[in-house]
Structure formats: structure tokens, C-alpha cells
Scaffold this motif. Structure first.
Motif, short mmCIF file in Angstrom:
data_model
loop_
_atom_site.label_atom_id
_atom_site.label_comp_id
_atom_site.label_asym_id
_atom_site.label_seq_id
_atom_site.Cartn_x
_atom_site.Cartn_y
_atom_site.Cartn_z
N ASP A 354 4.57 2.69 30.61
CA ASP A 354 3.41 3.88 30.59
C ASP A 354 2.20 3.08 30.15
OD1 ASP A 354 5.16 5.87 30.96
OD2 ASP A 354 5.14 6.52 28.71
N GLU A 355 0.92 3.79 30.59
CA GLU A 355 -0.29 3.16 29.88
C GLU A 355 -0.87 4.62 29.22
OE1 GLU A 355 -2.84 1.37 32.55
OE2 GLU A 355 -1.54 -0.28 33.24
N LEU A 356 -1.68 4.34 28.21
CA LEU A 356 -2.22 5.44 27.42
C LEU A 356 -3.16 4.50 26.37
CD1 LEU A 356 -0.27 4.85 24.51
CD2 LEU A 356 1.65 5.94 25.89
N PHE A 357 -3.81 5.64 25.62
CA PHE A 357 -4.81 5.38 24.53
C PHE A 357 -3.98 5.35 23.18
CE2 PHE A 357 -7.72 6.74 27.85
CZ PHE A 357 -8.47 5.42 27.92
N VAL A 358 -4.21 4.48 22.44
CA VAL A 358 -3.87 4.44 21.26
C VAL A 358 -4.89 4.17 20.14
CG1 VAL A 358 -2.31 3.00 19.41
CG2 VAL A 358 -1.35 3.79 21.69
N HIS A 359 -4.95 4.87 18.97
CA HIS A 359 -6.24 4.64 17.98
C HIS A 359 -5.57 3.74 16.92
CE1 HIS A 359 -8.16 6.60 14.47
NE2 HIS A 359 -8.94 5.71 14.83
N ILE A 360 -6.07 2.88 16.35
CA ILE A 360 -5.77 2.37 14.99
C ILE A 360 -6.70 2.52 14.05
CG2 ILE A 360 -5.57 -0.07 14.03
CD1 ILE A 360 -5.10 -1.17 16.91
N PRO A 361 -6.22 3.45 12.79
CA PRO A 361 -7.25 4.07 12.02
C PRO A 361 -7.82 2.98 11.22
CG PRO A 361 -5.11 5.19 12.11
CD PRO A 361 -4.93 4.15 12.99
N LYS A 362 -9.06 2.98 11.08
CA LYS A 362 -9.92 1.88 10.37
C LYS A 362 -9.68 1.84 8.66
CE LYS A 362 -14.36 4.27 10.11
NZ LYS A 362 -15.80 4.08 10.55
N ASP A 363 -8.96 3.08 8.31
CA ASP A 363 -8.87 3.25 6.84
C ASP A 363 -7.14 2.83 6.52
OD1 ASP A 363 -7.83 5.53 8.12
OD2 ASP A 363 -8.26 6.91 6.63
N LYS A 364 -6.69 2.36 7.39
CA LYS A 364 -5.21 2.14 7.15
C LYS A 364 -4.83 0.60 7.47
CE LYS A 364 -3.61 6.47 6.58
NZ LYS A 364 -3.40 6.81 5.33
N LEU A 365 -5.90 -0.22 7.46
CA LEU A 365 -5.70 -1.64 7.70
C LEU A 365 -5.70 -2.49 6.27
CD1 LEU A 365 -8.66 -1.90 10.28
CD2 LEU A 365 -6.45 -1.52 10.56
#
Length: 370
Positions: A354-365
Motif C-alpha cells: 500500500d501507498e498512503l499518507f501518514v502524519h507524525i504528530p509534532k507534540d509526540k516527539l
């Protein structure tokens, strides 16, 4: 009750250099195999001798290199429980428990202590049995009863569950809870399992290559790790090299991306971590959103883990590696994404290819400098 330790011990290819203190609490030592956790316990118990430093328990100096004090293990009256329990095979349960009691204690008092500990760990009906007539769980209870009967200055447990399956481990952990409830002094608990440490320990020290690299509560380690070792040992699957761009942006060379951060980025930042469960599926591009390809999808009982490769990676000049390191390079260049299969619709679970979009939350780093 108190413990004060500051010791060093050198080997040709390893050096132990630890300093810590503890009160009437359970202090966990969390780290990979060979990092120095067990060696620290053996030094406190008197089984191994440090090269320098001091060990003081409840005001009694066990070891001091400058004052040339080095009490024997018998003089120290510590209790160190290994994973194999080390019961005397030729002694009954009652005599194994009695083996830990000071010989100067009267016979009547010894009998009272034995009866108390046998009752505490529900061993009254096994008094005359020998270790080879007991199950693994019963043997553990005998070892714990012997520890308490000895009235030690300090309790130390060295990975007592590492050889057990998950079901038996869950049952035997209740025995350990009884031990901790009954003992009012300092307890040191060695483990490489974050869940164990969180269940039993008031504070956790992260040990790496013979040093304590961070120390704090379980909540500190899970939500505010201060080192790469802490990130990894806390169970965070995504840990990668990070480079400072500005106060709220980092470059991640191995992933081929740049990320915005909610927290201020230290100028000497070295690594970034983000938990696999914190990633989110996105519908379109945006801040910290990347088009990824699912290169692997692995199912466990109630979760799916996907290994994601960024489709349009930026070339930040990641160093070349040898053929033998190619598998590790594959993992390091991928981002782990974990989904709960019980609460995620089947058509939303990522599948290989699969190809898809993933978001990496900036407040969870997590941003760490070592």
C-alpha cells in the motif's frame, strides 16, 4: 533505610561506573544484557569486589576502597535472588527457609519466623517436601520466604522471571507483590522488561555500557525519556539520528525527512523518538505528513505493525554500509507504525504494498542529546 553506592570496576573491554542512592523504595535497573546491572548487584552483595568507591547500607559501610573496608557477603546480610532460585536440593522447604536465619536466633524464634513466612507464601502444606518435589512457582515462593526470613539489610532481585513463559510469569508476579508488601527497606530490581519495571518499581535507572544514563519515575521514562537508551528501553520502536535545523525543526537523515516539533529543539540534539502507536493515517499532505509505502506488515494477537518507507526521501548523505549491515540499514530507514486491530476497521489496516499518507504528530516527539 538507605543505600548509597558509588563504585567503579574495570575489565579489559568494559568499565562499570555507577553512582546512585535509594531509600525505602523499589529502584529498578533497566538495560540490555551485559550493561552492568547484575554486576552492580554482585558488588553490593559482596560476590564481586569493585576497584574503587563505596557502598553504604543503612549507615553500615559494606565497602570503601579508601578506608580499606570490604565486608564479607555473610557480614553484609543482603538477599540476592537469581532466576534459578538456588534452593538447597537436600533440604526440606522448612529447612531451606531456616537456612537464611541468623544462627544466633533462638530455636523458638526461628520456628516462629519459619511459620510466619510459610504462611505468608501459602507453603504450610509443603513444609517437609524437597525442592525437586515442587513446581517452579512453589520453588519461587520458598526462595522468597527464605529471603524475608533472613531479615536482610537490602533485597535484590536479578531478572527473576526472565526464563518463564508469559502465563506463569503473570501468576508468579503475585508472589513478588507479597514480598514487596512485607519488606520495608530498599529493594533493587534488575530487569530488561519495561512492563516489569513499571509494575514493581517506584523509580527506574536506565543502565547502558556500565553507566546510569538517566533515572526517574516510570512516567518520566515513558513520557519524558532523556537518552537514546531510555527511548529504546521504554518500548519506543522509532528512534533515529536527528540533526538541528532550527528551534522547531529537525532533519532525520536515515528516514529522509524533516520534521516540525512542538518542543524547542536543543542545538546539540542527537536522536529523535516517536512511538509507533502515535502515527496517524492522513487523507492529504500537510505539516509532518508523508507519503509512505508499506514494505512489511506483521500481525500479532491484537495489533498490526507496518514498516513504512518514505516514498520521496530527501538525500541527506547517509553513509554507505557493508553488505552484512544491509538488514539493519533496511530497518533504520523505515518507520514503525502500530495499529490496534480490535479497534481499526479491516479496510483501514495497512497492507504490504500500500501507498498512503501518514502524519507524525509534532507534540509526540522525544528529543534527546545523548
Amino acid at each position: 533505610m538507605s543505600l548509597d553506592v558509588a563504585i567503579t570496576k574495570k575489565f579489559p573491554d568494559f568499565q562499570l561506573d555507577v553512582a546512585f542512592s535509594a531509600e525505602s523504595e523499589t529502584l529498578g535497573f533497566l538495560g540490555a544484557s551485559g550493561c552492568g546491572k547484575s554486576l552492580t548487584m554482585r558488588c553490593i552483595a559482596g560476590i564481586a569486589r569493585p576497584d574503587a568507591g563505596h557502598i553504604v547500607v543503612n549507615g553500615v559501610t559494606f565497602f570503601d576502597s579508601e578506608k580499606r573496608i570490604n565486608l564479607t557477603p555473610q557480614q553484609r546480610k543482603t538477599a540476592l535472588l537469581f532466576q534459578n532460585y538456588m534452593l538447597f536440593p537436600n533440604l526440606t522447604v522448612a529447612h531451606n527457609v531456616a537456612a537464611g536465619i541468623d544462627k544466633n536466633v533462638s530455636k523458638a524464634e526461628q520456628d516462629k519466623i519459619i511459620a510466619t513466612e510459610l504462611k505468608r507464601f501459602s507453603l504450610e502444606s509443603f513444609t517437609d517436601r524437597y525442592p525437586d518435589e515442587l513446581s517452579g512457582g512453589q520453588q519461587q515462593r520458598v526462595a522468597l520466604a527464605r529471603m524475608l526470613a533472613a531479615k536482610p539489610a537490602i533485597l535484590m532481585l536479578d531478572e527473576p522471571f526472565s526464563a518463564l513463559d508469559a502465563h506463569l510469569k503473570g501468576v508468579l508476579e503475585q508472589n513478588l507483590a507479597n514480598l514487596f508488601d512485607a519488606y520495608e527497606g530498599t529493594i533493587l530490581y534488575v530487569s530488561h522488561d519495561i512492563d516489569e519495571a513499571l509494575r514493581f518499581c517506584d523509580r527506574i535507572a536506565v543502565v547502558e555500557e556500565g553507566k546510569i544514563v538517566e533515572e526517574g519515575t516510570g512516567d518520566d521514562l515513558i513520557n519524558r525519556p532523556q537518552s537514546l537508551a531510555g527511548i529504546k528501553l521504554s518500548g519506543c520502536k522509532n528512534a533515529t539520528v536527528a540533526e538541528y535545523i532550527d528551534d522547531h525543526h529537525v532533519r532525520l537523515p536515515k528516514w529522509g525527512i524533516e520534521l516540525a516539533t512542538a518542543d524547542k529543539v536543543p542545538q546539540n540534539v542527537e536522536h529523535l523518538g516517536v512511538r509507533a502507536a502515535f502515527l496517524q493515517r492522513a487523507d492529504k499532505s500537510g505539516e509532518n505528513v508523508f507519503r509512505v509505502r508499506v514494505d512489511r506488515a506483521i500481525d500479532a494477537r491484537f495489533e498490526r505493525t507496518a514498516l513504512l518507507g518514505v516514498v520521496e526521501r530527501a538525500d541527506f548523505g547517509v553513509e554507505e554500509v557493508g553488505a552484512e549491515e544491509e538488514d539493519m540499514k533496511f530497518l533504520h530507514q523505515h518507520i514503525f507504525w502500530r495499529l490496534d486491530t480490535l479497534n481499526t476497521p479491516m479496510d483501514k489496516l495497512p497492507c504490504q504494498g500500500d501507498e498512503l499518507f501518514v502524519h507524525i504528530p509534532k507534540d509526540k516527539l522525544y528529543l534527546v542529546t545523548h
